[in-house]
Design a protein around this motif. Structure first.
Motif, mmCIF file in Angstrom:
data_model
loop_
_atom_site.group_PDB
_atom_site.id
_atom_site.type_symbol
_atom_site.label_atom_id
_atom_site.label_comp_id
_atom_site.label_asym_id
_atom_site.label_seq_id
_atom_site.Cartn_x
_atom_site.Cartn_y
_atom_site.Cartn_z
ATOM 1 N N ALA A 58 0.861 -1.278 -0.055
ATOM 2 C CA ALA A 58 -0.159 0.037 0.066
ATOM 3 C C ALA A 58 0.779 1.180 -0.125
ATOM 4 C CB ALA A 58 -0.934 0.068 1.278
ATOM 5 N N LYS A 59 2.110 1.281 0.603
ATOM 6 C CA LYS A 59 2.773 2.496 0.880
ATOM 7 C C LYS A 59 3.491 2.557 -0.742
ATOM 8 C CE LYS A 59 4.728 1.530 5.422
ATOM 9 N NZ LYS A 59 4.010 2.269 6.487
ATOM 10 N N LEU A 60 3.555 1.530 -1.408
ATOM 11 C CA LEU A 60 4.207 1.772 -2.772
ATOM 12 C C LEU A 60 2.851 1.777 -4.032
ATOM 13 C CD1 LEU A 60 7.019 -0.728 -3.207
ATOM 14 C CD2 LEU A 60 7.129 1.932 -3.299
ATOM 15 N N PRO A 148 11.957 2.148 6.633
ATOM 16 C CA PRO A 148 12.265 0.549 7.142
ATOM 17 C C PRO A 148 11.236 -0.163 7.184
ATOM 18 C CG PRO A 148 13.793 2.168 7.992
ATOM 19 C CD PRO A 148 12.895 2.803 7.277
ATOM 20 N N ALA A 149 10.080 0.475 7.782
ATOM 21 C CA ALA A 149 8.607 -0.165 7.959
ATOM 22 C C ALA A 149 8.281 -0.852 6.849
ATOM 23 C CB ALA A 149 7.663 0.863 8.649
ATOM 24 N N MET A 150 8.644 -0.283 5.639
ATOM 25 C CA MET A 150 8.065 -1.007 4.079
ATOM 26 C C MET A 150 9.357 -2.004 3.766
ATOM 27 S SD MET A 150 7.484 0.601 0.902
ATOM 28 C CE MET A 150 9.011 1.710 0.639
ATOM 29 N N LYS A 151 8.721 -3.341 3.722
ATOM 30 C CA LYS A 151 9.686 -4.179 3.260
ATOM 31 C C LYS A 151 9.617 -4.466 1.878
ATOM 32 C CE LYS A 151 10.523 -8.778 5.482
ATOM 33 N NZ LYS A 151 12.054 -8.830 5.710
ATOM 34 N N SER A 152 10.851 -3.534 1.347
ATOM 35 C CA SER A 152 10.654 -3.462 -0.037
ATOM 36 C C SER A 152 11.738 -3.987 -0.590
ATOM 37 C CB SER A 152 10.884 -1.829 -0.470
ATOM 38 O OG SER A 152 12.348 -1.549 -0.469
ATOM 39 N N CYS A 153 11.841 -4.225 -2.015
ATOM 40 C CA CYS A 153 12.694 -5.063 -2.513
ATOM 41 C C CYS A 153 14.203 -4.309 -2.805
ATOM 42 C CB CYS A 153 12.347 -5.525 -3.843
ATOM 43 S SG CYS A 153 10.921 -7.097 -3.699
ATOM 44 N N ASN A 154 13.987 -3.291 -2.314
ATOM 45 C CA ASN A 154 15.148 -2.452 -2.303
ATOM 46 C C ASN A 154 16.123 -2.602 -1.259
ATOM 47 O OD1 ASN A 154 15.933 0.408 -4.254
ATOM 48 N ND2 ASN A 154 13.659 -0.201 -4.249
#
Ligand code: PLP
Length: 286
Positions: A58-60, A148-154
């Protein structure tokens, strides 16, 4: 022992599974992920991992069209096919296939990948003796840049820190946030024990809300262990009676040394052992 992957519902041996070179996950790191594991061949806390996956997506602004029931059913199908006694599971949702451009309106997606392979056991010696960690020179991403709360592929921030740790023969890098408080590891949350009380950095110090972290806080409450969410400075960490990291794969892992300096007695302490034991019992009973 097998490694299988599902790509948008199509299951194949992982080495044969294919995602387009035009996938935004590949070209931009434009996706989110979760790492899970099974206990008794069943995914552990799929509910919490899917909640976090959806929050990250959702953040993205990535929409996941499948509901939790459908995602769980696909994962079950994958686990049956892989047929491992226990599995390591990676779920990845990328925005989809695009044109190597920021034209989000031209992207077809999302791409939903699930991969499962046999879970590699962690040597019991790590739990018996504790692990060496470092405080990395690499700072954790600022929440104002890449939360960092978003577990992104970056994962470049994490990769830089892990490379530094590996060069120093440490098992995990701990990263400070921009204020200089110790925030978390590259793939784990941090706890210390000071005068019998548990202390862990608060979410607004810029960390991932770890599933294991939350469970440890819940177990501490049940065990009447005092717990505080409070920022941790390096001297506080070095002066702690006990310290440990938590993650899906490593559960509750005692820290023996930080940058070569011994924590507490240098052996896993009583609070750490109690929480590791309680965590394993909880996980196996689910
Ligand atoms: N912090 C970071 C940066 C992570 O990548 C992870 C897990 O991979 C964790 C903490 C631990 O989270 P969990 O307990 O949900 O596995």
């Amino acid at each position: 022992m097998a490694f299988f992957a599902s790509v948008n519902g199509e299951i194949s041996p992982a080495e044969q599974a294919r995602v387009s070179v035009l996938d935004n996950g590949f070209t931009f790191g434009d996706g989110v992920y979760e790492t899970l594991r099974t206990y008794g061949a069943r995914p552990f806390h799929l509910d919490r991992h899917l909640d976090r996956l959806r929050a990250s997506a959702a953040k993205l602004g990535i929409e996941i069209p499948a509901d939790d029931g459908a995602l769980g059913a696909e994962l079950d199908r994958l686990l049956k096919r892989a047929a491992n006694p226990e599995s390591y599971i990676r779920m990845i949702v990328s925005r989809g296939v695009g044109e190597i451009s920021y034209r989000f309106d031209r992207i077809h997606g999302p791409t939903i990948v699930m991969a499962a392979r046999a879970l590699e056991p962690i040597p019991e010696a790590h739990y018996r003796d504790g692990i060496p960690v470092i405080v990395s020179s690499v700072r954790r991403n600022s929440p104002r840049a890449l939360d960092p709360a978003m577990k992104s592929c970056n994962l470049i921030n994490n990769i830089l820190a892990v490379r530094e740790a590996q060069a120093k023969k440490a098992a995990e890098p701990l990263m400070m946030n921009e204020r200089g408080d110790v925030a978390e590891g590259a793939s784990a949350n941090l706890f210390i024990v000071s005068k019998g009380a548990l202390v862990t950095p608060p979410l607004n110090d810029g960390i991932l809300p770890g599933v294991t972290r939350a469970l440890v806080l819940e177990l501490a409450k049940k065990l009447a262990i005092e717990a505080r969410q409070q920022s941790v400075r390096v001297p506080t960490l070095l002066g702690a009676d006990e310290a440990f990291i938590t993650s899906t794969l490593r559960e509750v892992m005692p820290i023996a040394t930080v940058d070569g300096s011994v924590i507490g007695s240098g052996r896993p302490g009583p609070v750490t052992k109690k929480l590791l034991d309680a965590f394993r019992r909880y996980a196996l009973a689910r």
